[in-house]
Enzyme design. Structure first.
Site, short mmCIF file in Angstrom:
data_model
loop_
_atom_site.label_atom_id
_atom_site.label_comp_id
_atom_site.label_asym_id
_atom_site.label_seq_id
_atom_site.Cartn_x
_atom_site.Cartn_y
_atom_site.Cartn_z
N ALA A 163 29.19 -31.66 30.35
CA ALA A 163 28.15 -31.95 31.24
C ALA A 163 29.51 -32.24 32.64
O ALA A 163 28.42 -32.09 33.64
CB ALA A 163 27.90 -33.05 30.74
N TYR A 164 30.58 -32.94 32.76
CA TYR A 164 31.31 -32.82 33.70
C TYR A 164 31.46 -31.77 34.11
O TYR A 164 31.29 -31.53 35.69
CB TYR A 164 32.53 -34.04 33.26
CG TYR A 164 33.32 -33.77 33.79
CD1 TYR A 164 33.56 -34.63 34.61
CD2 TYR A 164 35.23 -33.21 33.58
CE1 TYR A 164 34.31 -34.72 35.66
CE2 TYR A 164 36.03 -33.48 35.07
CZ TYR A 164 36.06 -34.45 35.49
OH TYR A 164 36.78 -35.06 36.37
N ALA A 165 31.92 -30.59 33.99
CA ALA A 165 32.17 -29.22 34.21
C ALA A 165 31.25 -28.73 34.92
O ALA A 165 31.18 -28.63 36.31
CB ALA A 165 32.17 -28.17 33.62
N SER A 167 28.55 -30.38 36.29
CA SER A 167 28.80 -31.61 38.33
C SER A 167 29.81 -31.51 39.38
O SER A 167 29.75 -31.44 40.02
CB SER A 167 28.52 -32.95 37.31
OG SER A 167 30.51 -33.07 36.87
N LYS A 168 30.53 -30.63 38.67
CA LYS A 168 31.44 -30.30 39.16
C LYS A 168 31.28 -28.56 39.94
O LYS A 168 32.35 -28.84 40.71
CB LYS A 168 33.20 -30.77 38.66
CG LYS A 168 33.34 -32.21 38.12
CD LYS A 168 33.46 -33.18 39.82
CE LYS A 168 34.22 -34.41 39.75
NZ LYS A 168 34.50 -35.19 40.32
#
Length: 255
Positions: A163-165, A167-168
């Site tokens: 999820a973090y990757a 978004s980035k």
């Protein structure tokens, strides 16, 4: 035939420059805020929930002879951020640098992460970046800089960071497109993509063994420090005028 030389910031009539640093109460944000202040910039230290830590950043900057104020607000609330930008510009006469470090990093395998958490990550990291970039694009004076924050996880592709990757990855796309949309404005737009960095956000939920393993993966065989990342950011905010539309991976050579 004469060739027009590229312009550079006019610091003689606009000193000090004014920088907004989002997430300035966090580890990297704090290091960036103090580093830019050391370069002579007036710093607007944004915070979301931790007013006391932002006040500490301001106190540190002023103790070192710099100028700073703390302003709060939900990074993904367009009205709150518009008010922050307006207040900063009104107090200091304009804006020159925006560094967007604010973000969240809940971790879980894709198969196990609940959608509410996924949506929260995208709201803060993607919507928040869009709002900050939109305001910066409208408000910055010529010859200045927008610096977003991505992550080296977009290359390292570590399990648990889906999820973090995601978004980035969106942040990187916004960065590169905005750089081209600001053609003719003499405003650079870049992203810094740190590798594993020794901050509370990184250490949260990790065992000592996990931290040591991650630190060993890059050729430097250590974690980055917030100050390492702040140096890269200061370059993009100041002398790095010929770097534009780029993602700079600050990770000790991990990828």
């Amino acid at each position: 035939m004469t060739t027009q030389q590229p312009s550079s910031p006019d610091t003689s009539s606009r000193t000090p420059r004014v920088a907004i640093v989002t997430g300035a109460s966090g580890g990297i944000g704090r290091a960036v805020a103090t580093r830019l202040a050391d370069d002579g910039m007036t710093v607007v230290a944004h915070f979301s929930g931790n007013r006391d830590r932002a006040a500490d950043v301001v106190a540190e900057i002023t103790h070192r002879g710099g100028s700073a104020i703390a302003l709060g607000g939900d990074i993904a609330d367009e009205n709150a951020m518009a008010d922050l930008f307006a207040e900063a510009a009104a107090r200091f006469g304009g804006l020159d640098v925006v560094v967007h470090t604010a973000g969240i990093m809940p971790l879980a395998p894709i198969a196990e992460m609940d959608l509410e958490t996924f949506d929260r990550v995208q709201r803060v990291n993607v919507r928040g970046t869009f709002i900050i970039d939109q305001l910066a694009a409208r408000e910055l004076r010529p010859g200045r800089a927008i610096i977003n924050f991505s992550t080296s996880v977009t290359r390292l592709q570590m399990p648990g960071y889906g999820a973090y990757a995601a978004s980035k990855g969106a942040v990187e796309s916004l960065t590169l497109i905005l750089a081209r949309e600001l053609r003719g404005r003499d405003v650079t737009v870049n992203a810094v993509a740190p590798g594993p960095t020794a901050t509370p956000l990184f250490f949260d939920g990790k065992s000592t063994e996990a931290v040591e393993h991650i630190a060993s993966l890059n050729p430097m065989q250590r974690l980055g420090t917030p100050e390492d990342i702040a140096e890269v950011t200061a370059f993009l905010a100041g002398p790095g005028r010929w770097v534009n539309g780029q993602v700079l991976y600050a990770n000790g050579g991990a990828a």
